[in-house]
Design an enzyme around this catalytic site. Structure first.
Site, short mmCIF file in Angstrom:
data_model
loop_
_atom_site.label_atom_id
_atom_site.label_comp_id
_atom_site.label_asym_id
_atom_site.label_seq_id
_atom_site.Cartn_x
_atom_site.Cartn_y
_atom_site.Cartn_z
N HIS A 76 -1.92 -10.43 -31.64
CA HIS A 76 -0.68 -10.31 -32.53
C HIS A 76 -1.33 -9.03 -33.65
CE1 HIS A 76 -0.67 -12.54 -37.19
NE2 HIS A 76 -0.58 -12.93 -36.20
N GLU A 149 8.02 -11.33 -34.40
CA GLU A 149 6.88 -11.28 -35.65
C GLU A 149 6.58 -9.37 -35.96
OE1 GLU A 149 4.04 -14.60 -35.94
OE2 GLU A 149 2.74 -12.61 -35.34
P1 PGA Z 1 2.39 -16.47 -41.97
O1 PGA Z 1 1.58 -16.26 -40.95
O2 PGA Z 1 2.99 -17.51 -41.17
O3 PGA Z 1 1.45 -16.32 -43.16
O4 PGA Z 1 3.50 -15.44 -42.83
C1 PGA Z 1 2.01 -15.66 -39.42
C2 PGA Z 1 1.77 -15.48 -38.01
O5 PGA Z 1 -0.01 -15.56 -38.49
O6 PGA Z 1 1.40 -14.44 -37.10
#
Ligand code: PGA
Length: 233
Positions: A76, A149
């Site tokens: 992450h 992401e």
């Molecule tokens: P978020 O987080 O939805 O608050 O942008 C996404 C994530 O934890 O990767």
């Protein structure tokens, strides 16, 4: 290829503050199609209340399976950015996770700076290739997810537009195709400021097989709406 059931991952990060709140949140969020990833200290108790949702962890540690964990978030951006987790470390955790029978959710994505300086393809290529190059097991034999992401969209309220995400997933597919005929087996998630107002924009695309949700997963009405949207896409 169209996957039948889209999956929503609830990444609670360091929330909530107490065990009682964690149990209440888990009970109220417990729906099919959801993987709940609480902080480590609440894993055991959250496992005890979930009946429909699955349990996930926010990082790899040995012994997670014994606690009822099935999924694990690896790489992450919180860890890559704030704890200097390298691609090599991510690759080791990925291998260890599949070796223990967990389903990894491998997070990849570029920062705003990398995007602006035209490096996003290079960054993503290195993040993916490192996992494939260092994995001692036959990746093709295991189930895993890749969560794209873009770091600039995580926790910022800023979302990528869906075409941008589709293009990046196509790009990731190309990198993976070079490594063998695996692409049809991989599930791609999108993460970055997903909530019930934008979930459909992403989830309606066949190639996006689910979402990784941070902030909105702490609101039970929101996360339930997102899982309903996912089930209808
Ligand atoms: P978020 O987080 O939805 O608050 O942008 C996404 C994530 O934890 O990767």
């Amino acid at each position: 290829m169209k996957f039948k059931n889209k999956l929503i991952i609830a990444n609670w990060k360091a929330n909530p503050q107490s065990l009682d709140e964690a149990i209440s949140l888990a009970e109220a969020s417990d729906v099919k199609g959801l993987v709940i990833c609480p902080p480590f200290v609440f894993l055991k108790e959250v496992a005890g209340v979930l009946q429909k949702s699955k349990l996930g962890a926010q990082d790899f540690k040995k012994g997670l399976k014994k606690l009822g964990v099935e999924y694990v978030i690896i790489g992450h951006s919180d860890r890559r950015q704030n704890l200097d987790e390298t691609n090599e470390m991510v690759a080791k955790k990925f291998s260890a996770a599949i070796g223990e029978g967990l389903i990894p959710i491998l997070c990849v994505g570029e920062t705003l700076e990398q995007k602006r300086s035209g490096q996003k393809e290079k960054v993503i290529t290195e993040q993916i290739q490192s996992v494939f190059a260092n994995c001692k097991l036959q990746i093709a034999n295991f189930k895993f997810f890749i969560a794209y992401e873009p770091v600039w969209a995580i926790g910022t309220g800023e979302e990528a537009d869906s075409q941008y995400v589709l293009d990046m997933i196509e790009f990731i597919k190309k990198i993976i195709t070079e490594r063998g005929n695996l692409v049809d087996k991989i599930h791609f998630l999108y993460g970055g400021s997903i909530d019930s107002s934008n979930a459909k924009d992403f989830l309606r695309h066949d190639v996006i097989t689910g979402a990784l949700v941070g902030g909105a997963s702490l609101d039970t009405a929101e996360i339930k709406k997102i899982t309903v949207i996912a089930s209808e896409c």
